[in-house]
Design a protein around this motif. Structure first.
Motif, PDB file in Angstrom:
ATOM      1  N   TYR A  79       0.851  -1.196   0.000  1.00 26.75           N
ATOM      2  CA  TYR A  79       0.000   0.000   0.000  1.00 26.75           C
ATOM      3  C   TYR A  79       0.887   1.247   0.000  1.00 26.75           C
ATOM      4  O   TYR A  79       2.005   1.240   0.541  1.00 26.75           O
ATOM      5  N   GLU A  80       0.382   2.319  -0.596  1.00 26.14           N
ATOM      6  CA  GLU A  80       1.002   3.644  -0.493  1.00 26.14           C
ATOM      7  C   GLU A  80      -0.123   4.673  -0.447  1.00 26.14           C
ATOM      8  O   GLU A  80      -0.847   4.863  -1.431  1.00 26.14           O
ATOM      9  N   MET A  81      -0.285   5.344   0.681  1.00 21.98           N
ATOM     10  CA  MET A  81      -1.313   6.365   0.853  1.00 21.98           C
ATOM     11  C   MET A  81      -0.828   7.676   0.245  1.00 21.98           C
ATOM     12  O   MET A  81       0.324   8.080   0.471  1.00 21.98           O
ATOM     13  N   GLU A  82      -1.705   8.358  -0.515  1.00 20.86           N
ATOM     14  CA  GLU A  82      -1.278   9.570  -1.208  1.00 20.86           C
ATOM     15  C   GLU A  82      -2.374  10.639  -1.228  1.00 20.86           C
ATOM     16  O   GLU A  82      -3.564  10.329  -1.150  1.00 20.86           O
ATOM     17  N   LEU A  83      -1.938  11.887  -1.349  1.00 18.33           N
ATOM     18  CA  LEU A  83      -2.828  12.992  -1.700  1.00 18.33           C
ATOM     19  C   LEU A  83      -2.809  13.119  -3.216  1.00 18.33           C
ATOM     20  O   LEU A  83      -1.740  13.215  -3.829  1.00 18.33           O
ATOM     21  N   ALA A  84      -3.990  13.100  -3.826  1.00 19.82           N
ATOM     22  CA  ALA A  84      -4.098  13.272  -5.271  1.00 19.82           C
ATOM     23  C   ALA A  84      -4.694  14.638  -5.583  1.00 19.82           C
ATOM     24  O   ALA A  84      -5.493  15.175  -4.795  1.00 19.82           O
ATOM     25  N   LEU A  85      -4.299  15.200  -6.702  1.00 16.24           N
ATOM     26  CA  LEU A  85      -4.917  16.440  -7.161  1.00 16.24           C
ATOM     27  C   LEU A  85      -5.413  16.248  -8.581  1.00 16.24           C
ATOM     28  O   LEU A  85      -4.849  15.478  -9.359  1.00 16.24           O
ATOM     29  N   ALA A  86      -6.506  16.924  -8.878  1.00 18.33           N
ATOM     30  CA  ALA A  86      -7.167  16.812 -10.179  1.00 18.33           C
ATOM     31  C   ALA A  86      -7.065  18.140 -10.915  1.00 18.33           C
ATOM     32  O   ALA A  86      -7.408  19.190 -10.371  1.00 18.33           O
ATOM     33  N   ILE A  87      -6.569  18.085 -12.139  1.00 15.00           N
ATOM     34  CA  ILE A  87      -6.428  19.296 -12.952  1.00 15.00           C
ATOM     35  C   ILE A  87      -7.796  19.687 -13.517  1.00 15.00           C
ATOM     36  O   ILE A  87      -8.572  18.839 -13.954  1.00 15.00           O
ATOM     37  N   GLY A  88      -8.069  20.998 -13.533  1.00 14.24           N
ATOM     38  CA  GLY A  88      -9.379  21.474 -13.961  1.00 14.24           C
ATOM     39  C   GLY A  88      -9.385  22.367 -15.173  1.00 14.24           C
ATOM     40  O   GLY A  88     -10.458  22.713 -15.681  1.00 14.24           O
ATOM     41  N   LYS A  89      -8.194  22.754 -15.659  1.00 17.78           N
ATOM     42  CA  LYS A  89      -8.163  23.563 -16.878  1.00 17.78           C
ATOM     43  C   LYS A  89      -6.830  23.347 -17.582  1.00 17.78           C
ATOM     44  O   LYS A  89      -5.840  22.961 -16.956  1.00 17.78           O
ATOM     45  N   PRO A  90      -6.769  23.582 -18.895  1.00 18.92           N
ATOM     46  CA  PRO A  90      -5.522  23.379 -19.614  1.00 18.92           C
ATOM     47  C   PRO A  90      -4.423  24.313 -19.105  1.00 18.92           C
ATOM     48  O   PRO A  90      -4.673  25.495 -18.828  1.00 18.92           O
ATOM     49  N   VAL A  91      -3.223  23.779 -18.993  1.00 15.80           N
ATOM     50  CA  VAL A  91      -2.093  24.593 -18.551  1.00 15.80           C
ATOM     51  C   VAL A  91      -0.819  23.988 -19.132  1.00 15.80           C
ATOM     52  O   VAL A  91      -0.663  22.768 -19.199  1.00 15.80           O
TER      53      VAL A  91
END
Length: 232
Positions: A79-91
């Motif tokens: 297991y590896e616990m992580e914070l994920a982030l989601a991109i919301g606009k082109p960059v």
């Protein structure tokens, strides 16, 4: 336009707190060795020259609460616990200030890993795909929009196996911060909505087996859970 020759398996969308619609999963990028203590337990020193990445296939993503079989070909599934982030606009080639504006939401995630295969391939200077891009091995909890949550250093990140704490840290331990990661990665890819970034795991990783229940969380975000069943 002709019909497809066959139908591909459905890729789930990730629920978003307060939204009826789900977040479609496009590409999954993962930051390696982004907590100093985890780098040390894996036998590596912290590298502040630049972050590095590996990827997981969207087809291998599942949602929190899933029950999945123990994967084939391994005797050391971690297991590896992580914070994920989601991109919301082109960059593209974003500054660190611009990077914050590209983040749509945050969520808890698990990067499940065939550790024995990862280490075997790494020692032979081969790609890690057999160890990292594993079926059902990118697990995502519901997302919280960036306007409703922020990654302050004092936020706790933790994981338990069958109720026993295995990983326990804070986001202060991230080597590369959110804005640095997005800015750097966008120098190599045209980032777009649907892109997810898993930001690394704290120390305390370890093996799990059939029957184990993995739970975890980050303060203020929806928790994550995964149950391993018998191999197929």
């Amino acid at each position: 336009m002709s019909d497809s020759l066959f139908t591909l398996p459905h890729i789930p969308g990730i629920p978003v707190r307060g939204e009826a619609a789900t977040y479609p999963i496009g590409r999954i990028f993962c930051v390696g060795r982004n907590y100093a203590a985890h780098a040390a337990e894996m036998g590596h020193e912290v590298d502040r020259e630049a972050p590095f990445y590996f990827t997981k296939s969207a087809a291998n993503a599942v949602l929190a609460g899933a029950e999945v079989p123990y994967p084939p070909g391994t005797e050391n599934f971690h297991y590896e616990m992580e914070l994920a982030l989601a991109i919301g606009k082109p960059v593209f080639k974003a500054s660190r200030d611009e990077a914050w504006g590209a983040v749509y939401a945050y969520g808890c995630a698990l990067d499940m890993t065939r550790r024995d295969l990862q280490i075997r391939e790494r020692n032979k200077q081969r790609p890690w795909d057999l160890g990292k891009d594993v079926e059902n091995a990118a697990v995502f909890a519901p997302l919280t929009r960036a306007g409703d949550w922020s990654p302050e250093d004092d936020k706790r990140i933790h994981l338990e196996v069958n109720g026993e704490i295995k990983q326990d840290a804070t986001l202060a331990e991230l080597i590369w911060k959110i804005d640095e990661i997005v800015s750097h990665l966008s120098g190599f890819y045209h980032m777009r909505p649907g892109d997810l970034i898993m930001t690394g795991t704290p120390a305390g990783v370890g093996p799990v087996g059939p029957g184990d229940v993995i739970t975890g969380g980050v303060d203020g975000l929806d928790p994550i859970q995964l149950t391993l069943t018998a191999p197929e």
